[in-house]
Design a protein around this motif. Sequence first.
Motif, PDB file in Angstrom:
ATOM      1  N   LEU A  11       0.392   1.374  -1.641  1.00 32.40           N
ATOM      2  CA  LEU A  11      -0.418   1.147  -2.827  1.00 32.40           C
ATOM      3  C   LEU A  11      -1.025   2.502  -3.155  1.00 32.40           C
ATOM      4  N   GLN A  33      -4.139   2.391 -10.163  1.00 33.08           N
ATOM      5  CA  GLN A  33      -3.401   1.825  -9.027  1.00 33.08           C
ATOM      6  C   GLN A  33      -1.942   1.650  -9.433  1.00 33.08           C
ATOM      7  N   THR A  63      -3.208  -5.481   0.741  1.00 33.53           N
ATOM      8  CA  THR A  63      -2.722  -4.329  -0.030  1.00 33.53           C
ATOM      9  C   THR A  63      -1.286  -4.583  -0.481  1.00 33.53           C
ATOM     10  N   GLU A  66      -1.435  -6.838  -3.433  1.00 36.29           N
ATOM     11  CA  GLU A  66      -1.856  -6.073  -4.609  1.00 36.29           C
ATOM     12  C   GLU A  66      -0.652  -5.305  -5.178  1.00 36.29           C
ATOM     13  N   SER A  87      -0.493  -4.530   7.258  1.00 38.07           N
ATOM     14  CA  SER A  87      -0.887  -4.279   5.870  1.00 38.07           C
ATOM     15  C   SER A  87      -0.204  -3.035   5.328  1.00 38.07           C
ATOM     16  N   THR A  88       0.298  -3.149   4.109  1.00 37.98           N
ATOM     17  CA  THR A  88       0.863  -2.003   3.407  1.00 37.98           C
ATOM     18  C   THR A  88      -0.187  -0.890   3.346  1.00 37.98           C
ATOM     19  N   ARG A  90      -2.226   2.500   2.024  1.00 41.47           N
ATOM     20  CA  ARG A  90      -2.665   3.067   0.753  1.00 41.47           C
ATOM     21  C   ARG A  90      -2.429   4.570   0.793  1.00 41.47           C
TER      22      ARG A  90
ATOM     23  N   GLN B  33     -11.802   0.090   8.178  1.00 41.14           N
ATOM     24  CA  GLN B  33     -12.278  -0.642   6.996  1.00 41.14           C
ATOM     25  C   GLN B  33     -13.526  -1.411   7.368  1.00 41.14           C
ATOM     26  N   THR B  63      -9.719  -6.659  -3.279  1.00 43.35           N
ATOM     27  CA  THR B  63     -10.609  -5.858  -2.434  1.00 43.35           C
ATOM     28  C   THR B  63     -11.826  -6.701  -2.020  1.00 43.35           C
ATOM     29  N   GLU B  66     -10.733  -8.924   0.748  1.00 37.17           N
ATOM     30  CA  GLU B  66     -10.633  -8.150   1.988  1.00 37.17           C
ATOM     31  C   GLU B  66     -12.033  -7.974   2.590  1.00 37.17           C
ATOM     32  N   ARG B  90     -13.818   0.324  -3.988  1.00 38.34           N
ATOM     33  CA  ARG B  90     -13.610   0.926  -2.665  1.00 38.34           C
ATOM     34  C   ARG B  90     -14.426   2.202  -2.594  1.00 38.34           C
TER      35      ARG B  90
END
Lengths: 313, 313
Positions: A11, A33, A63, A66, A87-88, A90, B33, B63, B66, B90
């Motif tokens: 992402l 994004q 992610t 998204e 999770s992918t 960023r 995170q 987000t 998350e 974020r």
Amino acid sequence: MILSVTLNTALDLTYRVPRFHVHDSHQVREVVQRPGGKGLNVARVLAALGHASVVTGFAGGLTGSELRELLAGERNITDELVPTAGSTRRTVGVVDESGGSSTQFNEPGPHISPDEWSAFQERYARLLGNGRVEAVALCGSLPPGVPVGAYAQLTREAHAAGVPVVLDTSGEPLRRGLAARPDLVKPNAVELAGITGTTEPLRAARAAQRRGAHSVAASLGPEGMLLVTPDGTWQAGPPRSLAGNPTGAGDSAVAGLLSGMVEGLPWPERLARAVALSAATVRAPTAGEFDEQVHADLLSQVTVEESSEAAPG
Amino acid sequence: MILSVTLNTALDLTYRVPRFHVHDSHQVREVVQRPGGKGLNVARVLAALGHASVVTGFAGGLTGSELRELLAGERNITDELVPTAGSTRRTVGVVDESGGSSTQFNEPGPHISPDEWSAFQERYARLLGNGRVEAVALCGSLPPGVPVGAYAQLTREAHAAGVPVVLDTSGEPLRRGLAARPDLVKPNAVELAGITGTTEPLRAARAAQRRGAHSVAASLGPEGMLLVTPDGTWQAGPPRSLAGNPTGAGDSAVAGLLSGMVEGLPWPERLARAVALSAATVRAPTAGEFDEQVHADLLSQVTVEESSEAAPG
């Protein structure tokens, strides 16, 4: 259609800040994004050129959701990503509006389990088997858990299905991939030096050919691109030096070469398209996009020169 | 229990890179995170001190999902966030492992609609009305769409319910908030100068009192903290200068002051706790966390001095 493989999707976030100061706090003015990773950028440029793509690789976590949501909004791209438990990643690109190139942060990718890798291989075989794939693009780094010889294996399977392969990666995955004789590789000068041990682009490109690549397109940054093929050697550069954001310029070059391949264009035209697309991407405000008007203008101005130099014995 | 309000929550990402170079590309070694925004950091520190918190404010988009997923894993924190159609912002903090302080990027927050603001006000009134709130913390910036006088209004409602208020914000929201006579404000020296026009901390703190704050805790960075109350004036500093990541240190100070308030500690003990927690946060590897052993050690070493200086006429 073109099958574009991105095992380490991302992402991509682009942050615009008025002025970048290291060790300081920044209020981001604008966030863009995009579904990212080299193969997804290639698919986006192919779509703009009128070529439909199918994208595969892995996506997972929120992610990943998204990324897939954003991908669903793109025309001419079919999502065949395979789910992964992790999770992918960023990536964050910070664009300094006061000038200078961008600053990039790339998260590590999620670990791919053996079962997930098997699921990907099944998906890849099924897509190759549908009889509609004109070319395969294998793009970017390998996430942890994927065997380092993955691109060699995927190249052999595409060839067994009669489909040509463009490989755009670096380091050991590139070195291993070369042995499977991809139709075209597109390293930059640093990547080429890394696997061949020589920094002179023409010698390095010939060395990569000897290691297995049919053709080598070596990107030379602002100098343009060197293309070494069994039919001849050409070099092309943009008409002038262009300031901007180079993120995604290499992916646009891959899209230019791939589209020229499936359209059956002569090599010099493929090269000119790659160089013009790449330069138009540098000029675009958002990483990995390009301005169609700038591309059209540049295409008429790119000069392609054939090299008469014989291949060294 | 303590009610902690964060209208502009954030998904906080901390990136560790081996060495930070501006205008370069970085492979992030580690990503952490955390649910973020000042009030959520305050709640996390309160939880570690054994105080249960209820957190409210806004969360939205993937987000936001998350953030809430991460929040569900934290002990002693109850999620009473109100949904918003926009996506929670974020923040990215880049920690340079070769030394130096961190570099911070803060995305803008989502726009809050009038209906969402009404929904928040209803939630806030309901939480205040449950008879179990010992103190309210109003923390951080206001997202677009929230009236600039929001903190003044929320302070008045808490007071009407007989609940004391700690306000930690800056600029116009702080200036407006002061008029509602919060029990304690915790600006840093720059924020204090911004609203009072004087850079000398004691004079500035007294000016903030005249504008409405009952007490003022002015954080002085590595120098510690100045506390000006109706009962006296104290200053305290950590025993030595501590290198590290200052992100979240101010939020830990708020948690120290708040916990001391609900425990009925004398002012000098509240101040010592705030300074020790703040310094322990600077020493912790991840922004907004603190090392309990470092905190315990520092607490015994913080020196609190009472100022005998009379308030200027």
